[in-house]
Design a protein around this motif. Structure first.
Motif, mmCIF file in Angstrom:
data_model
loop_
_atom_site.group_PDB
_atom_site.id
_atom_site.type_symbol
_atom_site.label_atom_id
_atom_site.label_comp_id
_atom_site.label_asym_id
_atom_site.label_seq_id
_atom_site.Cartn_x
_atom_site.Cartn_y
_atom_site.Cartn_z
ATOM 1 N N GLU A 265 -3.417 -2.114 -9.304
ATOM 2 C CA GLU A 265 -3.477 -1.569 -7.938
ATOM 3 C C GLU A 265 -2.989 -2.605 -6.925
ATOM 4 O O GLU A 265 -2.250 -2.278 -6.000
ATOM 5 N N ALA A 266 -3.408 -3.857 -7.090
ATOM 6 C CA ALA A 266 -2.981 -4.928 -6.181
ATOM 7 C C ALA A 266 -1.468 -5.129 -6.257
ATOM 8 O O ALA A 266 -0.820 -5.374 -5.232
ATOM 9 N N LEU A 267 -0.895 -5.001 -7.449
ATOM 10 C CA LEU A 267 0.556 -5.107 -7.601
ATOM 11 C C LEU A 267 1.245 -3.973 -6.861
ATOM 12 O O LEU A 267 2.243 -4.199 -6.167
ATOM 13 N N PHE A 268 0.728 -2.747 -6.975
ATOM 14 C CA PHE A 268 1.311 -1.623 -6.247
ATOM 15 C C PHE A 268 1.319 -1.897 -4.754
ATOM 16 O O PHE A 268 2.330 -1.674 -4.074
ATOM 17 N N VAL A 269 0.211 -2.392 -4.221
ATOM 18 C CA VAL A 269 0.115 -2.687 -2.792
ATOM 19 C C VAL A 269 1.114 -3.780 -2.412
ATOM 20 O O VAL A 269 1.784 -3.696 -1.382
ATOM 21 N N GLU A 270 1.244 -4.798 -3.254
ATOM 22 C CA GLU A 270 2.204 -5.881 -2.999
ATOM 23 C C GLU A 270 3.640 -5.341 -2.935
ATOM 24 O O GLU A 270 4.463 -5.831 -2.163
ATOM 25 N N LEU A 271 3.926 -4.324 -3.736
ATOM 26 C CA LEU A 271 5.263 -3.719 -3.752
ATOM 27 C C LEU A 271 5.482 -2.755 -2.593
ATOM 28 O O LEU A 271 6.566 -2.202 -2.445
ATOM 29 N N GLY A 272 4.434 -2.533 -1.783
ATOM 30 C CA GLY A 272 4.560 -1.694 -0.598
ATOM 31 C C GLY A 272 4.003 -0.294 -0.756
ATOM 32 O O GLY A 272 4.301 0.587 0.052
ATOM 33 N N ALA A 273 3.195 -0.072 -1.759
ATOM 34 C CA ALA A 273 2.644 1.260 -2.018
ATOM 35 C C ALA A 273 1.543 1.617 -1.028
ATOM 36 O O ALA A 273 0.842 0.752 -0.526
ATOM 37 N N GLU A 274 1.418 2.904 -0.819
ATOM 38 C CA GLU A 274 0.290 3.455 -0.068
ATOM 39 C C GLU A 274 -0.647 4.047 -1.116
ATOM 40 O O GLU A 274 -0.279 4.979 -1.828
ATOM 41 N N VAL A 275 -1.838 3.491 -1.235
ATOM 42 C CA VAL A 275 -2.808 3.934 -2.239
ATOM 43 C C VAL A 275 -3.897 4.734 -1.540
ATOM 44 O O VAL A 275 -4.489 4.262 -0.569
#
Length: 83
Positions: A27-37
């Motif tokens: 999840e932290a990687l997704f956020v780092e890549l610019g994801a909206e979770v």
């Protein structure tokens, strides 16, 4: 990208597929890549990244992601140029 996220990405791309990756790190990687979770019903989360929305199921009671989910995430990232 921070070293922690690089390590998570390395684990996602490792062969054989690792079943020892903590979901919170993914999840932290997704956020780092610019994801909206976003939170969904139950233990599901929505991830909006690369112009698409994917729904994932948070693992429980174990914090580690199963190998099938890791493979799906690896393919999704690979299709969008993240390696």
């Amino acid at each position: 990208m921070k070293r922690k996220h690089q390590k998570t990405l390395s684990l996602i791309n490792s062969r054989p597929v690792s079943g020892n990756i903590k979901w919170l790190d993914i999840e932290a990687l997704f956020v780092e890549l610019g994801a909206e979770v976003t939170e969904r019903e139950g233990s599901r989360i929505g991830v909006k990244l690369f112009g698409t929305r994917k729904v994932f199921h948070r693992p429980h009671p174990s914090p580690c992601t199963d190998k099938g989910a890791v493979s799906a995430i690896r393919e999704w990232l690979k299709q969008n140029g993240v390696s």
